[in-house]
Scaffold this motif. Structure first.
Motif, mmCIF file in Angstrom:
data_model
loop_
_atom_site.group_PDB
_atom_site.id
_atom_site.type_symbol
_atom_site.label_atom_id
_atom_site.label_comp_id
_atom_site.label_asym_id
_atom_site.label_seq_id
_atom_site.Cartn_x
_atom_site.Cartn_y
_atom_site.Cartn_z
ATOM 1 N N TYR A 240 0.837 -1.224 0.000
ATOM 2 C CA TYR A 240 0.000 0.000 0.000
ATOM 3 C C TYR A 240 0.862 1.260 0.000
ATOM 4 O O TYR A 240 0.670 2.176 -0.808
ATOM 5 C CB TYR A 240 -0.932 -0.013 1.223
ATOM 6 C CG TYR A 240 -1.790 1.221 1.377
ATOM 7 C CD1 TYR A 240 -3.066 1.272 0.829
ATOM 8 C CD2 TYR A 240 -1.325 2.353 2.065
ATOM 9 C CE1 TYR A 240 -3.859 2.407 0.950
ATOM 10 C CE2 TYR A 240 -2.107 3.478 2.193
ATOM 11 C CZ TYR A 240 -3.377 3.507 1.648
ATOM 12 O OH TYR A 240 -4.153 4.641 1.771
ATOM 13 N N GLU A 241 1.822 1.326 0.920
ATOM 14 C CA GLU A 241 2.574 2.578 1.069
ATOM 15 C C GLU A 241 3.564 2.806 -0.072
ATOM 16 O O GLU A 241 4.117 3.895 -0.208
ATOM 17 C CB GLU A 241 3.247 2.618 2.439
ATOM 18 C CG GLU A 241 2.205 2.786 3.540
ATOM 19 C CD GLU A 241 2.787 2.844 4.934
ATOM 20 O OE1 GLU A 241 3.656 3.696 5.178
ATOM 21 O OE2 GLU A 241 2.381 2.019 5.790
ATOM 22 N N ASN A 242 3.802 1.767 -0.884
ATOM 23 C CA ASN A 242 4.622 1.975 -2.082
ATOM 24 C C ASN A 242 3.798 2.594 -3.203
ATOM 25 O O ASN A 242 4.348 3.179 -4.137
ATOM 26 C CB ASN A 242 5.183 0.632 -2.591
ATOM 27 C CG ASN A 242 6.142 0.015 -1.594
ATOM 28 O OD1 ASN A 242 6.831 0.734 -0.874
ATOM 29 N ND2 ASN A 242 6.170 -1.309 -1.545
ATOM 30 N N SER A 243 2.495 2.423 -3.133
ATOM 31 C CA SER A 243 1.625 2.862 -4.234
ATOM 32 C C SER A 243 0.810 4.105 -3.921
ATOM 33 O O SER A 243 0.409 4.837 -4.823
ATOM 34 C CB SER A 243 0.654 1.732 -4.606
ATOM 35 O OG SER A 243 1.368 0.581 -5.008
ATOM 36 N N PHE A 244 0.535 4.324 -2.630
ATOM 37 C CA PHE A 244 -0.299 5.470 -2.251
ATOM 38 C C PHE A 244 0.515 6.422 -1.389
ATOM 39 O O PHE A 244 1.298 5.978 -0.542
ATOM 40 C CB PHE A 244 -1.517 5.015 -1.445
ATOM 41 C CG PHE A 244 -2.455 4.113 -2.208
ATOM 42 C CD1 PHE A 244 -3.536 4.634 -2.898
ATOM 43 C CD2 PHE A 244 -2.238 2.745 -2.245
ATOM 44 C CE1 PHE A 244 -4.396 3.811 -3.607
ATOM 45 C CE2 PHE A 244 -3.090 1.909 -2.955
ATOM 46 C CZ PHE A 244 -4.168 2.436 -3.636
ATOM 47 N N ARG A 261 1.460 8.129 -9.673
ATOM 48 C CA ARG A 261 1.393 8.136 -11.134
ATOM 49 C C ARG A 261 -0.039 8.214 -11.670
ATOM 50 O O ARG A 261 -0.261 8.204 -12.859
ATOM 51 C CB ARG A 261 2.112 6.922 -11.763
ATOM 52 C CG ARG A 261 3.626 6.922 -11.489
ATOM 53 C CD ARG A 261 4.301 5.741 -12.108
ATOM 54 N NE ARG A 261 3.902 4.493 -11.506
ATOM 55 C CZ ARG A 261 4.387 4.044 -10.361
ATOM 56 N NH1 ARG A 261 5.304 4.741 -9.706
ATOM 57 N NH2 ARG A 261 3.951 2.914 -9.866
ATOM 58 N N HIS A 262 -1.024 8.233 -10.813
ATOM 59 C CA HIS A 262 -2.411 8.331 -11.271
ATOM 60 C C HIS A 262 -3.142 9.516 -10.663
ATOM 61 O O HIS A 262 -3.957 10.141 -11.325
ATOM 62 C CB HIS A 262 -3.186 7.050 -10.933
ATOM 63 C CG HIS A 262 -2.780 5.878 -11.763
ATOM 64 N ND1 HIS A 262 -1.698 5.083 -11.451
ATOM 65 C CD2 HIS A 262 -3.308 5.381 -12.909
ATOM 66 C CE1 HIS A 262 -1.581 4.137 -12.372
ATOM 67 N NE2 HIS A 262 -2.541 4.297 -13.262
ATOM 68 N N GLY A 263 -2.885 9.817 -9.408
ATOM 69 C CA GLY A 263 -3.553 10.938 -8.754
ATOM 70 C C GLY A 263 -4.728 10.527 -7.899
ATOM 71 O O GLY A 263 -4.725 9.441 -7.291
ATOM 72 N N PRO A 264 -5.764 11.393 -7.849
ATOM 73 C CA PRO A 264 -6.897 11.142 -6.959
ATOM 74 C C PRO A 264 -7.643 9.851 -7.306
ATOM 75 O O PRO A 264 -7.718 9.479 -8.480
ATOM 76 C CB PRO A 264 -7.811 12.357 -7.180
ATOM 77 C CG PRO A 264 -6.918 13.408 -7.745
ATOM 78 C CD PRO A 264 -5.895 12.683 -8.552
ATOM 79 N N TYR A 265 -8.162 9.218 -6.295
ATOM 80 C CA TYR A 265 -8.902 7.981 -6.517
ATOM 81 C C TYR A 265 -10.128 7.943 -5.618
ATOM 82 O O TYR A 265 -10.230 8.681 -4.644
ATOM 83 C CB TYR A 265 -8.013 6.757 -6.286
ATOM 84 C CG TYR A 265 -7.414 6.670 -4.905
ATOM 85 C CD1 TYR A 265 -6.284 7.416 -4.561
ATOM 86 C CD2 TYR A 265 -7.968 5.850 -3.924
ATOM 87 C CE1 TYR A 265 -5.733 7.339 -3.291
ATOM 88 C CE2 TYR A 265 -7.416 5.762 -2.654
ATOM 89 C CZ TYR A 265 -6.303 6.521 -2.344
ATOM 90 O OH TYR A 265 -5.771 6.451 -1.089
ATOM 91 N N PHE A 266 -11.029 7.044 -5.939
ATOM 92 C CA PHE A 266 -12.363 6.975 -5.338
ATOM 93 C C PHE A 266 -12.467 5.686 -4.540
ATOM 94 O O PHE A 266 -12.229 4.609 -5.090
ATOM 95 C CB PHE A 266 -13.371 7.002 -6.493
ATOM 96 C CG PHE A 266 -14.838 7.096 -6.149
ATOM 97 C CD1 PHE A 266 -15.453 6.205 -5.288
ATOM 98 C CD2 PHE A 266 -15.629 8.077 -6.756
ATOM 99 C CE1 PHE A 266 -16.817 6.290 -5.021
ATOM 100 C CE2 PHE A 266 -16.995 8.167 -6.501
ATOM 101 C CZ PHE A 266 -17.579 7.270 -5.632
ATOM 102 N N VAL A 267 -12.790 5.783 -3.261
ATOM 103 C CA VAL A 267 -13.030 4.581 -2.451
ATOM 104 C C VAL A 267 -14.454 4.620 -1.896
ATOM 105 O O VAL A 267 -15.075 5.671 -1.835
ATOM 106 C CB VAL A 267 -12.020 4.446 -1.292
ATOM 107 C CG1 VAL A 267 -10.597 4.427 -1.810
ATOM 108 C CG2 VAL A 267 -12.199 5.552 -0.247
ATOM 109 N N GLY A 268 -14.965 3.481 -1.494
ATOM 110 C CA GLY A 268 -16.303 3.434 -0.907
ATOM 111 C C GLY A 268 -17.235 2.528 -1.684
ATOM 112 O O GLY A 268 -16.809 1.791 -2.568
ATOM 113 N N PRO A 269 -18.533 2.601 -1.354
ATOM 114 C CA PRO A 269 -19.489 1.650 -1.933
ATOM 115 C C PRO A 269 -19.454 1.580 -3.453
ATOM 116 O O PRO A 269 -19.489 0.485 -4.030
ATOM 117 C CB PRO A 269 -20.843 2.173 -1.432
ATOM 118 C CG PRO A 269 -20.522 2.869 -0.157
ATOM 119 C CD PRO A 269 -19.166 3.468 -0.350
ATOM 120 N N MET A 270 -19.368 2.761 -4.159
ATOM 121 C CA MET A 270 -19.412 2.717 -5.627
ATOM 122 C C MET A 270 -18.164 2.061 -6.200
ATOM 123 O O MET A 270 -18.231 1.333 -7.208
ATOM 124 C CB MET A 270 -19.569 4.131 -6.183
ATOM 125 C CG MET A 270 -20.727 4.266 -7.131
ATOM 126 S SD MET A 270 -21.109 5.979 -7.539
ATOM 127 C CE MET A 270 -19.733 6.441 -8.581
#
Lengths: 429, 171
Positions: A240-244, A261-270
């Motif tokens: 995890y800490e290598n990627s985020f 290398r990607h930026g913001p991301y979405f977590v949660g039910p969706m």
């Protein structure tokens, strides 16, 4: 008007304290800040020097809505450090208590906090005057989740029965059988909740999100799995800490997270749903399809339907676990203490919750890191508002502000966890 | 799938209520680890110690839906909570919520999105508000992390606990 400032001093119907500032120039949104000003609580710092066995009870205090998530992530992380593995019925009981938390947390958000937005009410109290039976159903559904947490966790708020290695006490078959009666009602009520939310009016708004969630070989994820995304990420939690990475921003007391290398991301039910549709029970899949959801959902306003599908899944899964329950011989496994580091990620109602601990040979915590879901969603929420607000700039100020708050509530943000509420400012110049 | 919508409106069949309607339900609300926020809890403990047969005493963290569940079968309810209105610490406010709504800003001590005020108003909207419902608010001074009440609040807590012993008899 070509420019304006949208300012919400305190966002309503969210957990915790924060505000929103949106700056508009020439009908373009030039700045969005989700301001989280709830003071940090330094949990990671004061865990240092405590015994590993205290960690699930201490971290449960981070949130009154999702304490099980904190107990699960901390217990799994410490077990990971010590090389211990909880399996069999104890593992299933952990899934069951997580079902309880999802049901109560999602039911509260769907019925009390989010639905009024879609039906044009200021809050659930106003909604209840016209839709009393619906609100009563929501309250009873939440109660079904509370009862699971109370039985397995010892009490409804800040449960005290979860420990590293399992539980302090496990339920009898009779105690679980008594829960099953309400859960059968709850499963029907959850199915009706999916149908009800699917009938709501949704803004035409979709984005190509970067979803991140756990994925397990054969289960809809609660406690275990690999971290995956819809852009090729597929790692073990230890990476995890290598990627985020977490970044400090001036306007928030909660660190922002980005995927390298990607930026913001979405977590949660969706995100969970879109990456794990095939892992839902047949009943939940069928209900989602009947509700008009496709296996990947990219309209954040439809998160209310996805949450309802997850309530249905959690009721279904809880009943499955109860039906095959045999009390384990012991409530917890032995934990071999050693100097080590360990981490874990579990699926809190609002998304992935990462914990990492370093422990000495006596089991004393030397270092802790906790990354809650709301802090991970902050940048995506700001991006949603940047794209959503221009469509509604002609609306009167108060209606525009309300729309912005609705867009934030799509994420059921728990600001108490992230720093742990919201003010809205729109600057039109 | 067999599905009876009407049965889903009111919830599953309940076996009995939480409280005997003949007794007064007293609920102390608060956070024991936020100094004066614990005022309601301490009042509740005083009343428990008196083992008053005419009342049933509960301590509660203030989560709204849990409070509604607690008082939905009761007819006579007293809730004690800490408040912040700017009044002098230890001031005791009394509200008959059957007659009027609570001043919402006073009861915003919790960051929880659904607390005491919301629970009272939702109960009213659902026509589930107990017929005799009194809320006491004790003005707090220190809501920082930690245990122990401020001296002004402690005095108010003791006085209110004593007063309530008599009030529950006449409700």
């Amino acid at each position: 008007m070509r420019s304006k400032t949208i300012k919400v001093d305190y966002l309503a119907r969210v957990e915790g304290e924060g505000g929103l500032y949106i700056k508009v120039r020439d009908n373009k949104v030039v700045d969005v800040k989700l301001k989280i000003f709830e003071p940090p609580r330094f949990f990671e710092a004061f865990l240092r020097g405590r015994n590993f066995a205290e960690v699930p009870d201490i971290t449960a205090r981070i949130c009154g809505i999702c304490p099980i998530a904190y107990q699960m992530s901390s217990a799994h992380a410490i077990e990971n450090a010590f090389g211990a593995k909880v399996d069999g019925q104890l593992r299933l009981l952990r899934r069951l208590i997580y079902c309880g938390e999802w049901i109560e947390s999602h039911a509260l958000h769907v019925y009390m906090l989010h639905a009024p937005d879609f039906l044009g009410y200021q809050d659930a109290i106003q909604m209840a005057k016209d839709h009393a039976s619906v609100v009563r159903r929501g309250l009873q559904l939440k109660k079904a989740g509370n009862e699971i947490v109370t039985l397995l966790g010892g009490r409804e708020i800040h449960p005290i029965n979860v420990r590293v290695g399992g539980f302090y006490k496990v339920p009898t078959r009779g105690e679980l059988a008594a829960l099953a009666e309400r859960l059968k009602w709850a499963r029907d009520a959850a199915l009706e909740t999916v149908r009800w939310t699917a009938s709501m009016p949704f803004p035409d708004f979709e984005r190509d999100y970067l979803f991140v969630a756990l994925r397990h070989p054969n289960e809809y994820p609660f406690n275990e799995g690999r971290l995956v995304s819809n852009s090729g990420l597929d790692i073990v939690v230890e990476e995890y800490e290598n990627s985020f990475i977490e970044e400090q921003v001036q306007h928030s007391n909660a660190l922002h997270s980005v995927l390298k290398r990607h930026g913001p991301y979405f977590v949660g039910p969706m995100a969970r749903y879109s990456l794990n549709f095939d892992r839902l029970s047949p009943l939940a899949q069928e209900a989602a399809r009947d509700a008009g959801l496709t296996p990947i959902c990219q309209n954040p306003f439809k998160s209310i339907v996805v949450r309802s599908v997850e309530i249905l899944y959690a009721c279904d899964e809880a009943l499955r676990i109860i039906a095959q329950y045999e009390p384990p011989e012991r409530p917890a496994i032995d934990i071999p203490v050693r100097a080590a580091s360990g981490c874990s990620c579990t699926e809190a109602p609002r998304g992935i919750l990462y914990h990492r601990y370093r422990v000495d040979q006596h089991g004393t915590i030397l270092d802790a890191k906790i990354v809650p879901p709301t802090s991970q969603n902050q940048k995506v929420i700001e991006q949603d508002l940047s794209q959503f607000v221009p469509k509604f700039l002609t609306l009167p100020e108060d209606e525009l502000g309300w729309r912005c708050e609705q867009a934030v509530r799509n994420y059921d943000p728990c600001i108490s966890c992230a720093t742990h509420f919201l003010k809205l400012e729109i600057d039109r110049g | 799938m067999a599905f009876v919508a009407a049965a889903l409106e009111e919830g599953p069949t309940e076996v009995g209520g939480v409280i005997q309607a003949s007794r007064v339900l007293v609920i102390g609300v608060g956070n024991a680890y936020r100094h004066d926020d614990a005022a309601g809890l301490v009042v509740a403990r005083h009343l428990k110690d008196q083992a008053h047969s005419s009342c049933e005493v509960h301590e509660h963290v203030g989560e709204g839906t849990g409070l509604m569940e607690l008082w939905k079968c009761a007819e006579r309810v007293v809730v004690v909570d800490a408040v912040q209105s700017g009044a002098t610490a230890g001031t005791v406010h009394r509200f008959n919520v059957n007659l009027s709504s609570l001043p919402a800003s006073m009861f915003r001590g919790s960051t929880h999105a659904f607390g005491l005020n919301e629970a009272v108003e939702l109960s009213r909207a659902l026509k589930q508000l107990p017929s005799n419902f009194i809320i006491y608010g004790i003005e707090g001074q220190n809501f920082d992390t930690g245990i122990g009440l401020s001296s002004a609040v402690l005095g108010a807590v003791n006085d209110l606990a004593e007063k309530l012993q008599h009030e529950v008899e006449t409700m």
